[in-house]
Motif scaffolding. Structure first.
Motif, mmCIF file in Angstrom:
data_model
loop_
_atom_site.group_PDB
_atom_site.id
_atom_site.type_symbol
_atom_site.label_atom_id
_atom_site.label_comp_id
_atom_site.label_asym_id
_atom_site.label_seq_id
_atom_site.Cartn_x
_atom_site.Cartn_y
_atom_site.Cartn_z
ATOM 1 N N GLY A 51 13.545 27.043 48.220
ATOM 2 C CA GLY A 51 14.471 26.608 49.264
ATOM 3 C C GLY A 51 15.837 27.252 49.167
ATOM 4 O O GLY A 51 16.700 27.030 50.016
ATOM 5 N N GLU A 52 16.040 28.053 48.128
ATOM 6 C CA GLU A 52 17.318 28.745 47.939
ATOM 7 C C GLU A 52 17.266 30.121 48.603
ATOM 8 O O GLU A 52 16.188 30.665 48.849
ATOM 9 C CB GLU A 52 17.604 28.898 46.439
ATOM 10 N N SER A 83 5.221 24.945 55.624
ATOM 11 C CA SER A 83 5.146 24.021 56.760
ATOM 12 C C SER A 83 3.894 23.156 56.663
ATOM 13 O O SER A 83 3.952 21.930 56.821
ATOM 14 C CB SER A 83 5.141 24.805 58.076
ATOM 15 N N LEU A 84 2.748 23.796 56.404
ATOM 16 C CA LEU A 84 1.504 23.048 56.253
ATOM 17 C C LEU A 84 1.584 22.097 55.072
ATOM 18 O O LEU A 84 1.191 20.920 55.170
ATOM 19 C CB LEU A 84 0.335 24.020 56.078
ATOM 20 N N ASP A 85 2.106 22.561 53.950
ATOM 21 C CA ASP A 85 2.180 21.732 52.753
ATOM 22 C C ASP A 85 3.074 20.514 52.986
ATOM 23 O O ASP A 85 2.769 19.411 52.536
ATOM 24 C CB ASP A 85 2.700 22.562 51.587
ATOM 25 N N ALA A 86 4.171 20.718 53.707
ATOM 26 C CA ALA A 86 5.078 19.602 54.005
ATOM 27 C C ALA A 86 4.399 18.582 54.910
ATOM 28 O O ALA A 86 4.472 17.366 54.665
ATOM 29 C CB ALA A 86 6.357 20.128 54.652
ATOM 30 N N ILE A 129 13.806 29.943 53.330
ATOM 31 C CA ILE A 129 12.558 29.413 53.873
ATOM 32 C C ILE A 129 12.564 27.898 53.714
ATOM 33 O O ILE A 129 12.571 27.376 52.593
ATOM 34 C CB ILE A 129 11.337 30.014 53.149
ATOM 35 N N LEU A 130 12.581 27.205 54.821
ATOM 36 C CA LEU A 130 12.507 25.750 54.847
ATOM 37 C C LEU A 130 11.444 25.346 55.856
ATOM 38 O O LEU A 130 11.207 26.074 56.818
ATOM 39 C CB LEU A 130 13.863 25.152 55.227
ATOM 40 N N PRO A 131 10.742 24.212 55.659
ATOM 41 C CA PRO A 131 10.978 23.201 54.634
ATOM 42 C C PRO A 131 10.519 23.661 53.251
ATOM 43 O O PRO A 131 9.666 24.544 53.124
ATOM 44 C CB PRO A 131 10.120 22.025 55.101
#
Length: 307
Positions: free
Chosen positions: A147-148, A98-101, A164-166
Motif C-alpha cells: 500500500g506504500e 481488489s479481489l482479495d479485499a 496500489i489500493l486497496p
C-alpha cells in the motif's frame, strides 16, 4: 491435505457453465462437500490450432473467482495458474488486491511462465524473456501490496510513485505459489514465493512444449529435496507450501468406485512426501452431474484423507 477443486469453466462449448448462477451453484456444491478451495486456469488469447488440438478456452481468472467469492464466504480462491508475464504487474497487483479485499483475504495467486508461444506473441510479450519478466513482476507485486508508494527501476518496468489500493487484508499480503517442474521454477518458488505448484507430467506437455518430467513419487521427492536444499542455501526460514494433483490422474466419479482406495493411497503418498494442498478435477457433463460428483468425492475420498 487440503483440496482445491477445478471449476469446469474451460469448456469450448460453455452452455450452462458460463453464468453467474451456474458458477454459484458449482461453488456451493464444492463448499457443501467440505473441500477447501476452488481454482481456475488462464489462457487470455490461445491459438485456434491449440484449441482444436485439445486445448481449452477460459474465463478471465479474476472475473471467474470474483463470482466464486460471492457464492461462498469460506472457500479459498486459487489461480492455477495465472501466466504472470502476460500482464503488466501493476495491473495484476490491482486486480488481485481488489479481489482479495472483496473476498476478505482468500485469494491464492498461483503463477507460472506458461508455454504457448503464439499466446505470448498475441499479447506482445517476449517468450524468451518470460522467466525474467515473471521474477521482476513478483517483486513488484510484493512491494505494491504494502500500500506504500512503489519506486521501481527494472529492465522492463519503471515506477516513481505508484500506489496500489486497496491493500490486501492479510498483513503478509496475498500468497504467491509458483508453478513449474524445472529447476528455475523451483528456485523461483523458494526464493520469491510462498508455495510451489509442480504438475504431474510424463514427458511432453503439448506438441510444442516440454517441461521436466514428474511422474513418480521418487521424482517428486527428488524435487522437494532440491527445493529444501536451495532454501537452506539462501536462508529461507518459512516453510514452502506445496500444491500438486495426483500423479496417477484425478478423473474419478461414482461410476468408478474401484478407484477410491487407490485415490486415498495416492493422496497419502503425496502428503508423506510433503504436499499440503492438492488439486482435483471432476467430471462435469452437466452442472447437476458435477455437483453429484463433488459431493461423492468429498464423502468418499476427501473426508478419508488426513488433514
Amino acid at each position: 491435505m487440503r483440496f482445491s477443486c477445478s471449476l469446469p469453466l474451460d469448456e469450448n462449448t460453455p452452455g450452462e457453465f458460463h453464468t453467474l448462477g451456474g458458477i454459484a451453484e458449482m461453488v456451493q456444491a464444492i463448499d457443501r462437500a467440505g473441500l477447501d478451495g476452488v481454482f481456475v486456469t488462464d489462457h487470455p488469447a490461445p491459438s485456434g490450432r491449440w484449441l482444436a488440438g485439445g486445448g481449452h478456452a477460459t474465463l478471465d481468472p479474476f472475473v471467474a473467482l470474483t463470482a466464486a467469492a460471492a457464492a461462498s464466504p469460506r472457500l479459498q480462491l486459487q489461480t492455477h495458474i495465472l501466466v504472470l508475464a502476460y500482464r503488466n504487474p501493476f495491473v495484476v497487483a490491482k486486480a488481485a488486491a481488489s479481489l482479495d479485499a472483496l473476498a476478505g483475504g482468500r485469494l491464492i495467486l498461483g503463477i507460472g511462465t506458461g508455454y504457448l508461444k503464439p499466446e505470448y506473441a498475441a499479447v506482445g510479450v517476449s517468450f524468451d524473456d518470460r522467466g525474467a519478466i515473471t521474477d521482476e513482476s513478483i517483486r513488484i507485486l510484493r512491494e505494491a501490496w504494502t500500500g506504500e508508494p512503489v519506486q521501481h527501476e527494472g529492465p522492463r518496468f519503471t515506477a516513481r510513485d505508484a500506489v496500489i489500493l486497496p491493500r490486501p487484508p492479510r498483513a503478509e499480503g496475498i500468497p504467491i505459489w509458483a508453478g513449474g517442474n524445472a529447476a528455475p521454477a523451483i528456485r523461483r518458488a523458494v526464493a520469491l514465493c510462498d508455495g510451489w505448484s509442480p504438475f504431474p507430467v510424463a514427458g511432453v506437455v503439448t506438441k510444442t512444449a516440454r517441461t521436466d518430467e514428474l511422474s513418480t513419487i521418487a521424482h517428486l521427492k527428488e524435487k522437494i529435496a532440491y527445493a529444501r536444499a536451495y532454501g537452506e542455501e539462501i536462508g529461507r526460514i518459512k516453510p514452502l507450501t506445496i500444491c500438486m494433483g495426483r500423479l496417477d490422474g484425478d478423473a474419478l466419479a461414482p461410476q468408478d468406485p474401484a478407484g477410491v482406495a487407490q485415490a486415498i493411497d495416492a493422496y497419502g503418498e503425496l502428503a508423506e512426501a510433503g504436499v499440503t494442498w492438492t488439486t482435483v478435477a471432476l467430471p462435469s457433463p452437466s452442472r447437476a452431474a458435477f455437483a453429484e460428483n463433488v459431493q461423492w468425492f468429498g464423502e468418499e475420498i476427501a473426508a478419508k484423507v488426513p488433514r
